[in-house]
Design an enzyme around this catalytic site. Structure first.
Site, PDB file in Angstrom:
ATOM      1  N   ASP A   8       0.690  -0.861   0.573  1.00 21.94           N
ATOM      2  CA  ASP A   8       0.583   0.327   0.028  1.00 21.94           C
ATOM      3  C   ASP A   8       1.019   1.300   0.319  1.00 21.94           C
ATOM      4  OD1 ASP A   8      -1.923  -2.433   1.072  1.00 21.94           O
ATOM      5  OD2 ASP A   8      -3.059  -0.783   1.722  1.00 21.94           O
ATOM      6  N   GLU A  39      -4.085   2.254  -2.748  1.00 22.37           N
ATOM      7  CA  GLU A  39      -5.095   2.661  -2.003  1.00 22.37           C
ATOM      8  C   GLU A  39      -5.178   3.132  -1.331  1.00 22.37           C
ATOM      9  OE1 GLU A  39      -7.794  -0.031   0.861  1.00 22.37           O
ATOM     10  OE2 GLU A  39      -6.185  -0.030   2.043  1.00 22.37           O
ATOM     11  N   ASN A  40      -4.178   3.943  -0.968  1.00 20.53           N
ATOM     12  CA  ASN A  40      -3.319   4.598  -0.258  1.00 20.53           C
ATOM     13  C   ASN A  40      -2.974   5.824  -0.245  1.00 20.53           C
ATOM     14  OD1 ASN A  40      -3.867   1.966   1.309  1.00 20.53           O
ATOM     15  ND2 ASN A  40      -4.900   3.870   2.657  1.00 20.53           N
ATOM     16  N   ASN A  67      -9.929  -1.610   0.362  1.00 16.13           N
ATOM     17  CA  ASN A  67     -11.624  -0.970   1.054  1.00 16.13           C
ATOM     18  C   ASN A  67     -11.480   0.584   0.782  1.00 16.13           C
ATOM     19  OD1 ASN A  67      -9.190  -1.383   2.917  1.00 16.13           O
ATOM     20  ND2 ASN A  67     -10.886   0.348   4.239  1.00 16.13           N
ATOM     21  N   HIS A  68     -10.304   1.026   0.337  1.00 14.16           N
ATOM     22  CA  HIS A  68     -10.292   2.241   0.090  1.00 14.16           C
ATOM     23  C   HIS A  68     -10.677   2.754  -1.163  1.00 14.16           C
ATOM     24  CE1 HIS A  68      -9.363   4.148   4.433  1.00 14.16           C
ATOM     25  NE2 HIS A  68      -7.934   3.435   4.009  1.00 14.16           N
ATOM     26  N   HIS A 153      -6.695  -8.069   0.583  1.00 15.02           N
ATOM     27  CA  HIS A 153      -6.967  -6.444   1.174  1.00 15.02           C
ATOM     28  C   HIS A 153      -7.927  -7.372   3.064  1.00 15.02           C
ATOM     29  CE1 HIS A 153      -6.593  -3.154   1.056  1.00 15.02           C
ATOM     30  NE2 HIS A 153      -7.364  -2.209   1.793  1.00 15.02           N
ATOM     31  N   HIS A 178      -3.477  -4.364   3.071  1.00 15.19           N
ATOM     32  CA  HIS A 178      -4.485  -3.402   4.004  1.00 15.19           C
ATOM     33  C   HIS A 178      -3.612  -3.110   5.415  1.00 15.19           C
ATOM     34  CE1 HIS A 178      -8.217  -1.965   5.889  1.00 15.19           C
ATOM     35  NE2 HIS A 178      -7.853  -2.568   6.407  1.00 15.19           N
ATOM     36  N   HIS A 180      -0.155  -2.603   6.480  1.00 12.45           N
ATOM     37  CA  HIS A 180       0.911  -1.380   6.476  1.00 12.45           C
ATOM     38  C   HIS A 180       1.994  -1.714   7.177  1.00 12.45           C
ATOM     39  CE1 HIS A 180      -2.020   2.094   5.283  1.00 12.45           C
ATOM     40  NE2 HIS A 180      -2.207   0.285   4.149  1.00 12.45           N
TER      41      HIS A 180
HETATM   42 FE   LIG Z   1      -4.145   0.251   2.797  1.00 12.48          FE
HETATM   43 FE   LIG Z   2      -6.864  -1.510   2.949  1.00 11.01          FE
END
Ligand SMILES: [Fe+2]
Ligand SMILES: [Fe+2]
Length: 272
Positions: A8, A39-40, A67-68, A153, A178, A180
């Site tokens: 991520d 995603e981030n 999820n993001h 994830h 996810h 991190h």
């Molecule tokens: Fe993430």
């Molecule tokens: Fe995530």
């Protein structure tokens, strides 16, 4: 096939390290494919079409999310038009985008990337086991498809490990994202699938999972809403794994962590 999967990417400092290191890593590790979890990438919350283009230009072949995925609303209208952008497969029917993507390399070999959401301590998603069974029925490993990478994830280490064993022998790599934080359990499972519980983020580790530590602390310590959480801006560590697969079987031959820059102890696989 020689594959790099980058964990991520968080905010500007994460993007900077990806853009500056990817061209060199591609050459040094003689990579066939680079996958980036993005995603981030936009300040910690989602990814924009412009950032996707930056990653592709720097040498990323595919981008996974999580999820993001739709935190940046412009992605909702964009995702169907980007065949290299992957969102979780077990979202509600009718959700824009693709949960699995097949790409053909210049030499004709095919790679499939699938992403799935876990359910423990996460939102209400469809059963990841059944969703993966349905996807893999379309992609028998080692026949038409040379390699399959699955991005799990999820929050819970137990659910990730269970999914790893569920997929053992059927895919090339199961990589968790996810949470991190990189885990030290990179291994090849008995059936030949590479596995790691979490790739770790590509971001500033002087933070709370990539976000500014002062704001994160305040959020844990007070019920009064404070400033919006923002990505930490210190030097980022590039964090992921290098995987080499057997093109005949699609199974893993070598799996090693990759960590460059920032605060974590570096680890760079030798090119061999
Ligand atoms: Fe993430
Ligand atoms: Fe995530």
């Amino acid at each position: 096939m020689r594959i790099l999967f980058c964990g991520d990417v968080v905010g500007r400092s994460g993007r900077h390290v990806v853009l500056s290191l990817l061209p060199d890593l591609r050459a040094r590790l003689a990579l066939d494919v680079v996958i980036v979890n993005g995603e981030n990438a936009a300040g910690g919350f989602g990814i924009t079409p412009a950032i996707c283009q930056e990653f592709y230009a720097a040498g990323a072949d595919l981008i996974t999310t999580g999820n993001h995925v739709f935190d940046q609303r412009e992605l909702i209208g964009h995702i169907d038009g980007d065949p290299r952008l992957v969102r979780p497969v077990n979202l509600q029917p009718g959700t824009p985008g693709r949960g699995s993507v097949e790409v053909k390399l210049a030499d004709g070999r095919a790679l499939v990337v699938i992403q799935v959401m876990g359910r423990l301590f996460m939102g209400a998603y469809d059963d990841p086991f059944r969703a993966l069974d349905a996807e893999l029925a379309r992609f028998p490993l080692g026949a038409r498809v040379a390699a399959i990478v699955v991005d799990i994830h999820a929050e819970a280490t137990s659910e990730k490990m269970a999914l790893g064993h569920f997929l053992d022998g059927r895919v090339s790599l199961v990589a968790g994202t996810h949470t991190h934080v990189p885990t030290a359990d990179a291994q090849i499972l008995p059936g030949g699938t590479g596995y790691i519980t979490d790739l770790g983020m590509t971001g500033d580790y002087d933070s709370v999972i990539g976000m500014a530590k002062e704001i994160s602390l305040q959020r844990f310590r007070s019920h009064v809403p404070g400033p919006r959480n923002t990505a930490a801006l210190g030097d980022a560590t590039f964090c992921g794994v290098f995987l080499e697969t057997d093109d005949r079987t699609g199974l893993a031959k070598r799996l090693e962590p990759v960590r460059v820059g920032g605060r974590l102890r570096p680890h760079l696989p030798d090119a061999g």
